[in-house]
Design an enzyme around this catalytic site. Structure first.
Site, PDB file in Angstrom:
ATOM      1  N   GLU A  74       0.810  -0.211  -4.838  1.00  0.00           N
ATOM      2  CA  GLU A  74      -0.290   0.704  -5.132  1.00  0.00           C
ATOM      3  C   GLU A  74       0.153   2.087  -4.722  1.00  0.00           C
ATOM      4  OE1 GLU A  74      -3.694   3.194  -3.735  1.00  0.00           O
ATOM      5  OE2 GLU A  74      -1.993   2.380  -2.601  1.00  0.00           O
TER       6      GLU A  74
ATOM      7  N   HIS B 100      -1.345  11.392  -1.943  1.00  0.00           N
ATOM      8  CA  HIS B 100      -2.694  10.923  -1.649  1.00  0.00           C
ATOM      9  C   HIS B 100      -3.634  12.062  -1.296  1.00  0.00           C
ATOM     10  CE1 HIS B 100      -5.947   9.424   0.972  1.00  0.00           C
ATOM     11  NE2 HIS B 100      -5.930   8.362   0.175  1.00  0.00           N
TER      12      HIS B 100
ATOM     13  N   GLU C  69      -3.404   4.431  -8.718  1.00  0.00           N
ATOM     14  CA  GLU C  69      -4.724   4.977  -8.398  1.00  0.00           C
ATOM     15  C   GLU C  69      -4.803   6.415  -8.880  1.00  0.00           C
ATOM     16  OE1 GLU C  69      -7.870   5.984  -4.838  1.00  0.00           O
ATOM     17  OE2 GLU C  69      -6.468   4.320  -4.564  1.00  0.00           O
TER      18      GLU C  69
ATOM     19  N   HIS D 116       0.825  -1.202   0.000  1.00  0.00           N
ATOM     20  CA  HIS D 116       0.000   0.000   0.000  1.00  0.00           C
ATOM     21  C   HIS D 116       0.863   1.258   0.000  1.00  0.00           C
ATOM     22  CE1 HIS D 116      -3.251   2.565   2.175  1.00  0.00           C
ATOM     23  NE2 HIS D 116      -3.526   2.517   0.885  1.00  0.00           N
TER      24      HIS D 116
END
Length: 247
Positions: A37, A52, A112, A10
């Site tokens: 990811e 993020h 992502e 992650h």
């Protein structure tokens, strides 16, 4: 439908390094992970950066936002000091060199698409066009990055820009119309919060012909249970506890 690794780190290195940094990728490699990811959003001048949060204050200090800051200024920000003094000075990565590091080290990517508010289509288009340029003529499906997003608008823009690239729709919990959304968007896989998944829902996703990816799983017993339900891939923060070859 799932051509990729089962265990995915992650945001690069989970809890072992500051998220979404080159240091995180290096930490993942040290723990045997070659699948990650991470998140990409656009700077004010339209350059992809690996972050993020749209707003500063958590992983970079001070006021401000990604969408209101040029890429060169973002790349000078310290994205490591919040995690610990050993990582002070670790910069915010730009997407292209970050992806090139992954490609050069044989790290598979789940990219992502994480648009700042109001930038969904532009971010989806940028990520897809950039990945296409990074992997020209790639014929091995298992090497191509998977583009995922919670934003249908971003996924539509990615499909329009590079329809050959694999995509995934992400949800917190599966809505009633999850299958309709997945088919309309032409995705390869469905990504869901593991805490919202049940054996029956897992069977439904697999029976519909989609890959099934769960985030963020940090317990070995839970990981085993999910895999027994037919889940294809698990994203974890605890790369120090769950090995890359976890069964």
């Amino acid at each position: 439908m799932w051509h990729y690794p089962t265990m995915i780190a992650h945001r690069g290195g989970g809890t072992t390094a500051p998220e979404n940094t080159i240091a995180a990728l290096a930490a993942g490699l040290r723990h045997g992970y070659r699948a990650v990811e991470f998140d990409v959003m656009l700077s004010r001048d339209g350059v992809g950066v690996v972050m993020h949060d749209p707003e500063f204050g958590r992983t970079v200090a001070g006021p401000g936002s990604v969408a209101e800051t040029d890429a060169a200024a973002l790349a000078r920000l310290d994205a490591g000091a919040w995690f610990g003094p050993a990582f002070a000075g670790e910069p915010v990565p730009l997407f292209v060199p970050f992806a090139e590091y992954c490609k050069g080290h044989g790290i598979w990517m789940n990219v992502e698409i994480k648009p700042a508010p109001g930038h969904d289509a532009a971010t989806g288009r940028y990520v897809a066009e950039t990945v296409r340029q990074l992997f020209p003529g790639e014929s091995d499906a298992g090497r191509l990055p998977l583009l995922s997003s919670f934003s249908p608008t971003a996924l539509r823009a990615a499909r329009a820009a590079a329809p050959e690239l694999p995509r995934a729709i992400a949800f917190e919990g599966l809505p009633d119309d999850w299958e309709g959304q997945a088919r309309e968007l032409g995705v390869l896989s469905v990504h869901v919060d593991h805490a919202r998944l049940t054996p029956a829902l897992a069977r439904a996703v697999k029976a519909a012909g989609f890959g099934l990816f769960c985030y963020t799983v940090n317990d070995a017993a839970r990981a085993r249970a999910l895999l027994s339900w037919g889940v294809d891939a698990i994203c974890t923060d605890r790369i120090d506890l769950l090995p890359a070859d976890f069964k």
